[in-house]
Design an enzyme around this catalytic site. Structure first.
Site, PDB file in Angstrom:
ATOM      1  N   GLY A  54      43.739  36.017  35.894  1.00  0.00           N
ATOM      2  CA  GLY A  54      43.726  36.348  37.312  1.00  0.00           C
ATOM      3  C   GLY A  54      42.389  36.917  37.768  1.00  0.00           C
ATOM      4  CB  SER A  55      40.133  39.491  36.358  1.00  0.00           C
ATOM      5  OG  SER A  55      41.081  40.515  36.264  1.00  0.00           O
ATOM      6  CG  ASN A 137      48.598  44.984  41.856  1.00  0.00           C
ATOM      7  OD1 ASN A 137      48.118  44.665  42.948  1.00  0.00           O
ATOM      8  ND2 ASN A 137      47.984  45.785  41.024  1.00  0.00           N
ATOM      9  CB  THR A 223      35.410  25.070  24.542  1.00  0.00           C
ATOM     10  OG1 THR A 223      34.170  24.452  24.223  1.00  0.00           O
ATOM     11  CG2 THR A 223      36.550  24.328  23.880  1.00  0.00           C
ATOM     12  CB  CYS A 311      44.642  59.622  33.859  1.00  0.00           C
ATOM     13  SG  CYS A 311      44.357  61.317  33.337  1.00  0.00           S
TER      14      CYS A 311
HETATM   15  C1  LIG Z   1      47.253  41.468  37.140  1.00  0.00           C
HETATM   16  C2  LIG Z   1      46.621  41.147  38.430  1.00  0.00           C
HETATM   17  C3  LIG Z   1      45.297  40.649  38.491  1.00  0.00           C
HETATM   18  C4  LIG Z   1      44.451  40.469  37.251  1.00  0.00           C
HETATM   19  O1  LIG Z   1      44.913  39.437  36.449  1.00  0.00           O
HETATM   20  P1  LIG Z   1      44.489  39.333  34.899  1.00  0.00           P
HETATM   21  O2  LIG Z   1      45.093  38.051  34.454  1.00  0.00           O
HETATM   22  O3  LIG Z   1      45.091  40.528  34.230  1.00  0.00           O
HETATM   23  O4  LIG Z   1      43.007  39.338  34.836  1.00  0.00           O
HETATM   24  C5  LIG Z   1      44.774  40.339  39.720  1.00  0.00           C
HETATM   25  N1  LIG Z   1      45.493  40.508  40.854  1.00  0.00           N
HETATM   26  C6  LIG Z   1      46.760  40.985  40.833  1.00  0.00           C
HETATM   27  C7  LIG Z   1      47.496  41.140  42.115  1.00  0.00           C
HETATM   28  C8  LIG Z   1      47.358  41.325  39.630  1.00  0.00           C
HETATM   29  O5  LIG Z   1      48.607  41.807  39.629  1.00  0.00           O
END
Ligand SMILES: *Cc1c(COP(=O)(O)O)cnc(C)c1O
Length: 372
Positions: A54-55, A137, A223, A311
């Site tokens: 996701g990041s 989240n 890759t 924290c």
């Molecule tokens: C977990 C999350 C991410 C990051 O995803 P990763 O796969 O952990 O890098 C980005 N955005 C939201 C809303 C998330 O919940």
């Protein structure tokens, strides 16, 4: 999921870029997964870029669109919200600080929602990209992505949504949602960690952020992680197949949890929206309690929960998302986030509700002593 991944961790070890038959076997697995995911998202396989999660998808969307927007249209303005995941917000901040983009944050209401009107008022001809989180989240709030996307399209501005949290429970058809770019990450829907993908609508061009070989049609060098990609496709297929059934299960447990906590804990407040939220997600602030201490105490009792605060060396900082929706920093420090999953059972909810009041009471009295 593991069973479809295992061959690619073992005997099917080919590199998808290789010409020989082992390579072609791996390439077929990657392309088969791309087709599978594309079908689930209602897009063409060529509109998907595999990433490390996701990041990275968020980074590629923002940086890629911002840089390209600047080159093509002299667009230097980035619009996002104060309640984004750090993968979006820190990327936007870096684009502002290091690359000179103008970063503007859209206002959100007390539940963390963005309105179409607020977006329309702030979009400009030189807006390079708009990025708005689909489902939050930390507070579970769902944004009206379809309407926000429509507004962006009418203004000709590329629209990205971070759907990393949403993809486990909400529809992800990219045409229904009117999105140009959408990030997902597999481990949020029971897939493997370290893999995700970015949808990029045909006609939207991006500069790559990772350069090297020509993989992913030159948009992401390196890759491909074959076993993880195969696992992600299978995990998403299972998620979409069981979506309704799982959401019903989640909702029933989550609602029991919210009712129980609201009755049992004095002064507790739900954060985010009571209705427009992820089915599996409950989030609260509990006055007089340190969220990190609460999470540690619950962990000892066998419950894995989280708090919004980070924290750092003993001095906890309130979550930006919670202060972003207008909560006092001191109250935001008492945040508690509980999510239910496929294996969660009703007696586990009851067990948590049984022990929580005494834990909160104990933490409140030690906090009181510390303040005196
Ligand atoms: C977990 C999350 C991410 C990051 O995803 P990763 O796969 O952990 O890098 C980005 N955005 C939201 C809303 C998330 O919940």
């Amino acid at each position: 999921m593991l069973d479809v991944m295992l061959p690619y961790l073992g005997e099917r070890f080919g590199n998808p870029s290789s010409v020989h038959s082992w390579g072609q076997e791996a390439e077929a697995a990657v392309e088969g997964s791309r087709e599978g995911i594309a079908e689930l998202m209602g897009c063409s396989p060529t509109e998907l870029i595999f990433t490390s999660g996701g990041s990275e998808s968020d980074n590629l969307a923002l940086r890629g669109a911002a840089w390209r927007g600047r080159e093509e249209r002299n667009a230097n303005h980035i619009l996002t919200t104060p309640v984004e995941h750090e993968a979006v917000l820190h990327t936007a901040e870096e684009l502002a600080k290091v690359h000179g983009f103008e970063l503007e944050l859209l206002p959100v209401d007390a539940a963390g929602r963005v309105s179409v009107e607020a977006l329309q008022e702030r979009m400009r001809p030189d807006t390079a990209i708009v990025s708005i989180i689909y489902a939050n989240n930390e507070i579970g709030t769902i944004n009206p992505i379809r309407e926000l996307g429509q507004a962006c399209r009418a203004s000709g501005v590329p629209f990205h949504t971070d759907a990393v949290q949403a993809a486990s429970q909400l529809p992800i058809d990219v045409d229904e949602l009117n999105v140009d770019l959408m990030s997902i990450g597999a481990h949020k829907f029971y897939g493997p960690k370290g893999v995700g993908c970015l949808f990029v609508r045909e006609g939207i061009s991006l500069d790559p952020t990772q350069t090297g070989g020509g993989q992913e049609a030159g948009r992401r060098a390196g890759t491909e992680n074959v076993p993880n990609i195969v696992g992600m496709c299978e995990a998403l297929r299972i998620t979409m197949e069981q979506l309704h059934e799982n959401n019903t299960h989640f909702r029933s447990l989550r609602d029991a949890l919210v009712r129980g906590i609201t009755l049992a804990i004095e002064g507790v407040r739900q954060t985010g929206s009571a209705q427009v939220r992820l089915p599996n997600h409950a989030s609260f602030v509990i006055p007089g309690v340190d969220g990190n201490e609460l999470v540690a105490a619950l962990d000892l009792a066998g419950y894995a929960c989280s708090s919004g605060s980070a924290c750092k060396t003993g001095a906890p900082e309130p979550s930006r998302v919670l202060t972003g929706i207008g909560l006092e920093p001191s109250l935001a420090l008492g945040s508690l986030r509980v999510s239910v999953g496929r294996p969660t059972k009703r007696d586990e909810i009851e067990g948590l509700l049984e022990i929580l009041p005494a834990i909160v009471e104990r933490l409140r009295s030690t906090m009181q002593v510390r303040l005196e």
